[in-house]
Design a protein around this motif. Structure first.
Motif, PDB file in Angstrom:
ATOM      1  N   ASP A   4     -22.177  -2.738   1.622  1.00 32.40           N
ATOM      2  CA  ASP A   4     -21.942  -1.523   2.414  1.00 32.40           C
ATOM      3  C   ASP A   4     -22.490  -1.635   3.832  1.00 32.40           C
ATOM      4  O   ASP A   4     -21.991  -0.994   4.758  1.00 32.40           O
ATOM      5  CB  ASP A   4     -22.578  -0.316   1.733  1.00 32.40           C
ATOM      6  CG  ASP A   4     -21.855   0.071   0.445  1.00 32.40           C
ATOM      7  OD1 ASP A   4     -21.023  -0.727  -0.022  1.00 32.40           O
ATOM      8  OD2 ASP A   4     -22.135   1.154  -0.085  1.00 32.40           O
ATOM      9  N   SER A   5     -23.526  -2.456   3.996  1.00 32.96           N
ATOM     10  CA  SER A   5     -24.147  -2.605   5.314  1.00 32.96           C
ATOM     11  C   SER A   5     -23.214  -3.241   6.330  1.00 32.96           C
ATOM     12  O   SER A   5     -23.538  -3.276   7.526  1.00 32.96           O
ATOM     13  CB  SER A   5     -25.430  -3.436   5.195  1.00 32.96           C
ATOM     14  OG  SER A   5     -26.385  -2.785   4.390  1.00 32.96           O
ATOM     15  N   ILE A   6     -22.071  -3.729   5.885  1.00 34.35           N
ATOM     16  CA  ILE A   6     -21.110  -4.342   6.805  1.00 34.35           C
ATOM     17  C   ILE A   6     -20.725  -3.374   7.921  1.00 34.35           C
ATOM     18  O   ILE A   6     -20.461  -3.791   9.055  1.00 34.35           O
ATOM     19  CB  ILE A   6     -19.865  -4.832   6.035  1.00 34.35           C
ATOM     20  CG1 ILE A   6     -19.012  -5.751   6.901  1.00 34.35           C
ATOM     21  CG2 ILE A   6     -19.051  -3.659   5.498  1.00 34.35           C
ATOM     22  CD1 ILE A   6     -17.863  -6.404   6.130  1.00 34.35           C
ATOM     23  N   ILE A   7     -20.744  -2.073   7.634  1.00 33.88           N
ATOM     24  CA  ILE A   7     -20.377  -1.083   8.653  1.00 33.88           C
ATOM     25  C   ILE A   7     -21.396  -1.095   9.783  1.00 33.88           C
ATOM     26  O   ILE A   7     -21.047  -1.063  10.963  1.00 33.88           O
ATOM     27  CB  ILE A   7     -20.274   0.319   8.041  1.00 33.88           C
ATOM     28  CG1 ILE A   7     -19.244   0.322   6.899  1.00 33.88           C
ATOM     29  CG2 ILE A   7     -19.913   1.346   9.113  1.00 33.88           C
ATOM     30  CD1 ILE A   7     -17.847  -0.065   7.314  1.00 33.88           C
ATOM     31  N   GLY A   8     -22.670  -1.146   9.439  1.00 37.84           N
ATOM     32  CA  GLY A   8     -23.696  -1.189  10.468  1.00 37.84           C
ATOM     33  C   GLY A   8     -23.581  -2.415  11.345  1.00 37.84           C
ATOM     34  O   GLY A   8     -23.717  -2.338  12.580  1.00 37.84           O
ATOM     35  N   PHE A   9     -23.318  -3.569  10.738  1.00 34.09           N
ATOM     36  CA  PHE A   9     -23.174  -4.797  11.527  1.00 34.09           C
ATOM     37  C   PHE A   9     -21.926  -4.746  12.400  1.00 34.09           C
ATOM     38  O   PHE A   9     -21.929  -5.229  13.536  1.00 34.09           O
ATOM     39  CB  PHE A   9     -23.156  -6.012  10.606  1.00 34.09           C
ATOM     40  CG  PHE A   9     -24.465  -6.265   9.918  1.00 34.09           C
ATOM     41  CD1 PHE A   9     -25.598  -6.580  10.653  1.00 34.09           C
ATOM     42  CD2 PHE A   9     -24.586  -6.156   8.541  1.00 34.09           C
ATOM     43  CE1 PHE A   9     -26.817  -6.804  10.031  1.00 34.09           C
ATOM     44  CE2 PHE A   9     -25.794  -6.373   7.911  1.00 34.09           C
ATOM     45  CZ  PHE A   9     -26.920  -6.697   8.663  1.00 34.09           C
ATOM     46  N   GLN A  10     -20.876  -4.161  11.883  1.00 30.90           N
ATOM     47  CA  GLN A  10     -19.675  -4.006  12.699  1.00 30.90           C
ATOM     48  C   GLN A  10     -19.986  -3.191  13.951  1.00 30.90           C
ATOM     49  O   GLN A  10     -19.565  -3.539  15.060  1.00 30.90           O
ATOM     50  CB  GLN A  10     -18.578  -3.312  11.879  1.00 30.90           C
ATOM     51  CG  GLN A  10     -17.253  -3.160  12.605  1.00 30.90           C
ATOM     52  CD  GLN A  10     -16.302  -2.288  11.822  1.00 30.90           C
ATOM     53  OE1 GLN A  10     -16.220  -1.084  12.078  1.00 30.90           O
ATOM     54  NE2 GLN A  10     -15.595  -2.873  10.862  1.00 30.90           N
ATOM     55  N   LEU A  11     -20.742  -2.124  13.795  1.00 27.32           N
ATOM     56  CA  LEU A  11     -21.094  -1.275  14.934  1.00 27.32           C
ATOM     57  C   LEU A  11     -21.979  -2.011  15.927  1.00 27.32           C
ATOM     58  O   LEU A  11     -21.814  -1.885  17.151  1.00 27.32           O
ATOM     59  CB  LEU A  11     -21.796  -0.006  14.441  1.00 27.32           C
ATOM     60  CG  LEU A  11     -20.957   0.939  13.572  1.00 27.32           C
ATOM     61  CD1 LEU A  11     -21.834   2.021  12.964  1.00 27.32           C
ATOM     62  CD2 LEU A  11     -19.834   1.555  14.379  1.00 27.32           C
ATOM     63  N   LEU A  12     -22.931  -2.792  15.426  1.00 21.37           N
ATOM     64  CA  LEU A  12     -23.833  -3.529  16.319  1.00 21.37           C
ATOM     65  C   LEU A  12     -23.093  -4.555  17.166  1.00 21.37           C
ATOM     66  O   LEU A  12     -23.530  -4.895  18.264  1.00 21.37           O
ATOM     67  CB  LEU A  12     -24.923  -4.227  15.501  1.00 21.37           C
ATOM     68  CG  LEU A  12     -25.999  -3.323  14.895  1.00 21.37           C
ATOM     69  CD1 LEU A  12     -26.864  -4.094  13.922  1.00 21.37           C
ATOM     70  CD2 LEU A  12     -26.859  -2.696  15.986  1.00 21.37           C
ATOM     71  N   ASN A  13     -21.969  -5.054  16.675  1.00 16.73           N
ATOM     72  CA  ASN A  13     -21.183  -6.053  17.405  1.00 16.73           C
ATOM     73  C   ASN A  13     -20.190  -5.437  18.380  1.00 16.73           C
ATOM     74  O   ASN A  13     -19.560  -6.151  19.156  1.00 16.73           O
ATOM     75  CB  ASN A  13     -20.413  -6.943  16.423  1.00 16.73           C
ATOM     76  CG  ASN A  13     -21.259  -8.019  15.781  1.00 16.73           C
ATOM     77  OD1 ASN A  13     -21.008  -9.213  15.938  1.00 16.73           O
ATOM     78  ND2 ASN A  13     -22.287  -7.624  15.048  1.00 16.73           N
ATOM     79  N   ASP A  14     -20.029  -4.126  18.313  1.00 11.05           N
ATOM     80  CA  ASP A  14     -18.994  -3.447  19.080  1.00 11.05           C
ATOM     81  C   ASP A  14     -19.554  -2.964  20.420  1.00 11.05           C
ATOM     82  O   ASP A  14     -20.346  -2.031  20.464  1.00 11.05           O
ATOM     83  CB  ASP A  14     -18.465  -2.261  18.280  1.00 11.05           C
ATOM     84  CG  ASP A  14     -17.227  -1.629  18.904  1.00 11.05           C
ATOM     85  OD1 ASP A  14     -16.972  -1.887  20.100  1.00 11.05           O
ATOM     86  OD2 ASP A  14     -16.535  -0.877  18.208  1.00 11.05           O
ATOM     87  N   PRO A  15     -19.135  -3.558  21.537  1.00  9.63           N
ATOM     88  CA  PRO A  15     -19.676  -3.154  22.827  1.00  9.63           C
ATOM     89  C   PRO A  15     -19.284  -1.742  23.231  1.00  9.63           C
ATOM     90  O   PRO A  15     -19.948  -1.130  24.070  1.00  9.63           O
ATOM     91  CB  PRO A  15     -19.083  -4.188  23.796  1.00  9.63           C
ATOM     92  CG  PRO A  15     -17.829  -4.657  23.127  1.00  9.63           C
ATOM     93  CD  PRO A  15     -18.123  -4.632  21.661  1.00  9.63           C
ATOM     94  N   ALA A  16     -18.230  -1.211  22.622  1.00  5.13           N
ATOM     95  CA  ALA A  16     -17.838   0.162  22.922  1.00  5.13           C
ATOM     96  C   ALA A  16     -18.692   1.170  22.168  1.00  5.13           C
ATOM     97  O   ALA A  16     -18.738   2.345  22.533  1.00  5.13           O
ATOM     98  CB  ALA A  16     -16.368   0.383  22.581  1.00  5.13           C
ATOM     99  N   TYR A  17     -19.376   0.713  21.110  1.00  4.53           N
ATOM    100  CA  TYR A  17     -20.221   1.620  20.329  1.00  4.53           C
ATOM    101  C   TYR A  17     -21.670   1.580  20.786  1.00  4.53           C
ATOM    102  O   TYR A  17     -22.266   2.610  21.075  1.00  4.53           O
ATOM    103  CB  TYR A  17     -20.134   1.294  18.833  1.00  4.53           C
ATOM    104  CG  TYR A  17     -20.860   2.320  17.999  1.00  4.53           C
ATOM    105  CD1 TYR A  17     -20.198   3.433  17.526  1.00  4.53           C
ATOM    106  CD2 TYR A  17     -22.217   2.182  17.715  1.00  4.53           C
ATOM    107  CE1 TYR A  17     -20.866   4.405  16.790  1.00  4.53           C
ATOM    108  CE2 TYR A  17     -22.890   3.137  16.982  1.00  4.53           C
ATOM    109  CZ  TYR A  17     -22.211   4.257  16.524  1.00  4.53           C
ATOM    110  OH  TYR A  17     -22.890   5.214  15.809  1.00  4.53           O
ATOM    111  N   VAL A  18     -22.252   0.396  20.841  1.00  5.28           N
ATOM    112  CA  VAL A  18     -23.662   0.287  21.237  1.00  5.28           C
ATOM    113  C   VAL A  18     -23.735   0.234  22.760  1.00  5.28           C
ATOM    114  O   VAL A  18     -23.384  -0.782  23.380  1.00  5.28           O
ATOM    115  CB  VAL A  18     -24.328  -0.955  20.610  1.00  5.28           C
ATOM    116  CG1 VAL A  18     -25.772  -1.078  21.104  1.00  5.28           C
ATOM    117  CG2 VAL A  18     -24.297  -0.863  19.093  1.00  5.28           C
TER     118      VAL A  18
END
Length: 942
Positions: A575-589
């Motif tokens: 389930d933590s895949i969502i958090g890692f996806q967000l950390l890699n997204d320059p539009a999110y972080v």
């Protein structure tokens, strides 16, 4: 808070809506338009660096393996980061910002034209460019699918054999795959019982993410499928081209002459299996409540219930006021504390506890020794030392006596821009995941639609960067180990109404006598080219209940029960895949707040750290369950509705979780340190050993001094880390108090006084374990180090055992080992692992010695133990044990092992990269340091 279905929080939903079509999966046939990649700007401006020894390349053909064994040669980029990593030991003293890349890689985005070593295009929409210096894959895709396909292809190039090992470890099938070496047996016995899934369980986890996580979940599973497709593309090409890893020949999977045989295709469920190993190893927390209960009973037996409980609590140190904290500004985050009046506690009857058997029907010549034989082939000795021989009694379920000790071995040092020379924050941080050849992680850069990052990913789950840097920010993690695992006592029963026994396989659940689910894994093996272990087999068996996996049997108030281990992340490994996806997204972080929101989607127990050009930040992640009022998380609990987690659903293993605001978090603090220490005030620890002295003090003392002085640079913060990495915690933190006791009267024995002088000289010089000169393999204060290694276990026993008594002392040492020096072969990390001083009785000794000396102590031990509180008697006990220790020869203190001869002190401490394949590496100087490490300072921001 209602039971979390893991849909996105409100802030994230808003971000998802704003991104629109950029979240749609870029898979063949997708109806939505492919999002355009954001412009990639590297705001680090050559001020980001990283390192991951021994080298990026973790694959070797059969010819390369044979060459390594015969001539010591290494495949390209398999060992070229080792000397740089090792070189920081002597090199840190004269370190400058300009010299950092002597010991680290340049972690800039992209590859300069004159540094390109190779370019691979596994598809038209992705390019993998590798640099000359380290061979790191820089993956750039024009489509999302192509980017992730390229990540999988590069993972195959660098870690195909390792990924195959890990998917079999997670399924409990390593010996059937790689042979019956005892190290292999130990691994599957360690990991599979923590996450004993059927294939249907694994498939359900994939489908749950896809269907319950909204657009992000769909994207994550599309990314994972593209990643798997990339792995399989490399798998096929390497097999057809005959450049696949040579271990497949050595284990009999492929014929070296005819090329007959197969590397089994990878599938999505393999990723869940691998994630269960990684998450369980580094992101768990809690457990050990049965052993805690046994030590509490021993204290109550010795002192009576009231006084014994008070004594036990003083050793448990749930909320020690002297413990080093990551959030040190006084902010309180109450969690899992001691209730005023406990409800539902299920202490076992004295002498009734037995561990649950794990191994059944063993055949063949495999014995009970869990250590690999001296001549175990390197290709078949994976992860030796990642499990603790003393933790798992032969044939019993892991967790029988771990006391809650987890393998968390990472650190972080971050300083606010207010205290740096440049005015920008600085971070030196990384995970300490042990030393293996190849590494468990791999370096990579990912650039594509919605992804822009460089850093490390665990092999086999590398769809996203898990720790590293983005365009204008960097992040990392340390294992947090807060309590997300509880022990329940389920009442046993028989379906026909007859009297149950401890061996009964039914339990009471919601008023019904319910059958436990038996999960089995049968492994058999035969000798291979690389492994002469005699043919054999055995069956692993666990029982699963609605309250988790059975770990022990006992009686409570005369009634038979099974103790079970219930972990919030069970059935939610990926389930933590969502958090890692967000950390890699320059539009999110885009700032500290969005980073914290991204990190909050990671379910495992980790401390997350962040730095950009403006601020530093921290967030503690984890699925922290909301417990029923009055339940004591430190002890077993009755499996009844009144004492369950609030909102608990056993079918999905979901419950109510503490909200974002209740997790320790902070932004802009003057500095942060973490070395698996306590997070914040009132955030109760999940295990023993978080007291007045912790290895986190080695960082905190140094970083606070740098901050006080001001003008911190990347080099000065790296020096602080490197100095702490070479320091003996006992020598720096405990020896001053020990010397005060010894010198409370003149030492009249000249020989003994000379020993005291030796120890004092070592302390004054920094209490380091460091060579006289590079390559000498001799410590500067070798005798003092030897004496301390021999003295510590003796002095602890002499200090505490007489007062505690044999029973209680033995029970408490089962909760917390007395020592974990670099030379120790015991403990969660094993020998030659680098990590040291995470677990030990230093905090107990510190308080006790200060109590003897009459010094102020906050949160004192309930009693004073050394010399029963008498300074003269305490001194006599210490002198006696010191004299004994000084007489112990080096050959006894350092008895030798597969890597070292008896008496070789430097070698006993040295880091050995344990082979996970056919390539071995040279030993390097001991450093208590992250395996992967970043040094970052961003001068600008988007």
């Amino acid at each position: 808070m209602p039971p979390r279905t893991r849909t996105l929080r409100a802030a994230t939903v808003a971000a998802v809506l704003a991104l629109g079509t950029s979240l749609l999966a870029s898979v063949p046939g997708a109806a939505a338009a492919e999002p355009k990649p954001l412009a990639v700007t590297d705001h680090c401006r050559s001020q980001c660096a990283d390192i991951l020894p021994p080298g990026e390349n973790g694959n070797a053909t059969l010819v390369e393996i044979l060459g390594n064994k015969a001539f010591g040669t290494h495949p390209a980029h398999s060992d070229d980061q080792l000397d740089r990593y090792n070189g920081l030991v002597p090199g840190h003293t004269g370190l400058t910002d300009q010299k950092l890349t002597d010991f680290f890689n340049d972690a800039s985005f992209g590859v300069a034209a004159d540094q390109v070593e190779s370019v691979t295009k596994p598809r038209d929409d992705v390019t993998i460019t590798r640099d000359k210096k380290s061979g790191v894959p820089h993956i750039k895709g024009t489509t999302r699918y192509g980017t992730e396909f390229g990540a999988g292809f590069a993972a195959g190039q660098d870690r195909l054999w390792l990924m195959d090992l890990f998917r079999h470890i997670g399924r409990g099938q390593l010996t059937s795959f790689a042979g019956g070496a005892l190290a292999n047996q130990g691994l599957e016995q360690q990991f599979w019982p923590q996450a004993p899934y059927t294939e249907a369980d694994l498939e359900a986890q994939v489908e749950r993410i896809r269907t319950t996580e909204g657009a992000r979940g769909e994207q994550a599973m599309a990314d994972a499928q593209a990643y798997v497709d990339g792995i399989n593309a490399y798998r096929v090409k390497s097999k057809n081209g005959r450049y696949f890893p040579g271990e497949y020949v050595l284990t009999g999977k492929i014929d070296s002459i005819t090329n007959a045989g197969e590397i089994q295709p990878f599938k999505m469920t393999d990723l869940i299996s691998i994630a269960s190993v990684v998450g369980g190893q580094f992101g768990g927390g809690g457990g050990g409540e049965v052993q805690a209960a046994l030590s509490l009973l021993a204290a109550q037996q010795k002192y009576g219930v009231e006084e014994g409980t008070r004594v036990w609590e003083s050793f448990r140190q749930r909320n020690d006021p002297e413990a080093v904290l990551t959030v040190h500004d006084g902010t309180s985050f109450p969690y899992a504390g001691k209730p005023d009046r406990a409800r539902g506690t299920a202490l076992p009857d004295a002498g009734s506890v037995t561990p649950e058997p794990l191994i059944h029907d063993r055949t063949g010549s495999a014995g009970t020794d869990r250590k690999a034989p001296v001549d175990a082939p390197a290709a078949l000795e994976p992860l030796q030392g990642m499990y603790d021989d003393g933790v798992i009694p032969e044939g019993s379920l892991p967790g029988s006596g771990d006391g809650g000790q987890k393998r968390g071995m990472s650190n972080a040092l971050l300083v606010s821009g207010k205290h740096t020379a440049s005015g920008n924050p600085i971070a030196v941080m990384g995970p300490q995941t042990g030393y293996f050849a190849p590494q468990l992680m791999m370096l990579q850069e990912l650039q594509g639609p919605g992804i822009s990052a460089r850093g490390v990913s665990f092999a086999g789950v590398g769809m996203y960067i898990q720790m590293g840097r983005g365009q204008d920010y960097a992040w990392s993690a340390t294992s947090a180990a807060q309590d997300i695992t509880d022990t329940y006592a389920v009442e046993l029963c028989e379906p026909d109404g007859s009297a149950p026994t401890k061996d009964s396989t039914h339990y009471r659940h919601d008023g019904a006598c319910t059958a436990m689910e038996k999960l089995e894994r049968t492994n058999s093996w035969k000798p291979t080219v690389a492994d002469s272990t005699a043919a054999g087999s055995y069956r692993m068996q666990v029982f699963r209940t609605g309250y988790g996996i059975v770990t022990h049997r006992a009686t409570v108030d005369g009634k038979p029960v099974a103790y079970t281990s219930l972990r919030t992340t069970y059935r939610h490994e990926a389930d933590s895949i969502i958090g890692f996806q967000l950390l890699n997204d320059p539009a999110y972080v885009t700032d500290a707040a969005s980073f914290q929101q991204a990190a909050s989607h990671i379910d495992y127990a980790f401390n997350w750290f962040y730095a950009d050009s403006r601020t530093t930040a921290y967030y503690n992640s984890g699925m922290n369950p909301v417990r029923a009022a009055g339940v004591d998380a430190a002890l077993p609990v009755r499996a009844e509705k009144a004492y369950e987690w609030r909102g608990y659903d056993p079918a999905a293993n979901t419950t109510d979780y503490t909200p974002f605001a209740e997790h320790p978090h902070s932004s802009g603090q003057d500095y942060y340190i973490s070395w698996n220490n306590r997070q914040a005030e009132d955030y109760s620890t999940a295990a023993f050993g978080f007291g007045a002295v912790h290895r986190g003090d080695l960082l905190d003392d140094r970083v606070s001094a740098l901050v006080e002085e001001g003008g911190v640079t990347r080099a000065s913060l790296t020096r602080a880390m490197a100095e702490a990495a070479l320091t003996d915690l006992r020598g720096e933190q405990l020896l001053p108090e020990l010397l005060k006791v010894l010198r409370s009267q003149p030492v009249t024995d000249p020989a003994l006084d000379a020993v005291v002088q030796q120890l004092d000289s070592w302390r004054a010089a920094g209490a380091q374990r460091k060579e006289t000169s590079q390559g000498s393999h001799t410590y500067t204060h070798a005798d003092a180090v030897r004496i301390m290694d021999a003295w510590w276990p003796k002095l602890i026993e002499a200090e505490f055992r007489p007062g505690l008594g044999d029973g209680l002392y033995t029970a408490l040492t089962a909760n917390l080992a007395t020592d974990e020096s670099p030379a120790a072969s015991h403990g969660p990390s094993g020998a030659h692992s680098g990590s040291a001083f995470q677990y030990g009785w230093w905090g107990f000794a510190d308080k006790d010695l200060r109590q003897v000396l009459g010094q102020p102590v906050k949160g004192p031990l309930a009693k004073t133990y050394c010399g029963n509180g008498d300074l003269s008697a305490c001194r006599s006990a210490l002198l006696t044990t010191l004299k004994e220790a000084a007489a112990v020869p080096a050959t006894t203190v350092y008895p030798g092992d597969d890597s070292c001869k008896a008496g070789e002190q430097w070698c006993t401490d040295a880091i050995v990269h344990r082979p996970l394949g056919g390539i071995s590496q040279k030993s390097i100087h001991w450093q208590n340091r992250p395996t992967y490490q970043q040094v970052v300072e961003f001068p600008s921001h988007r």
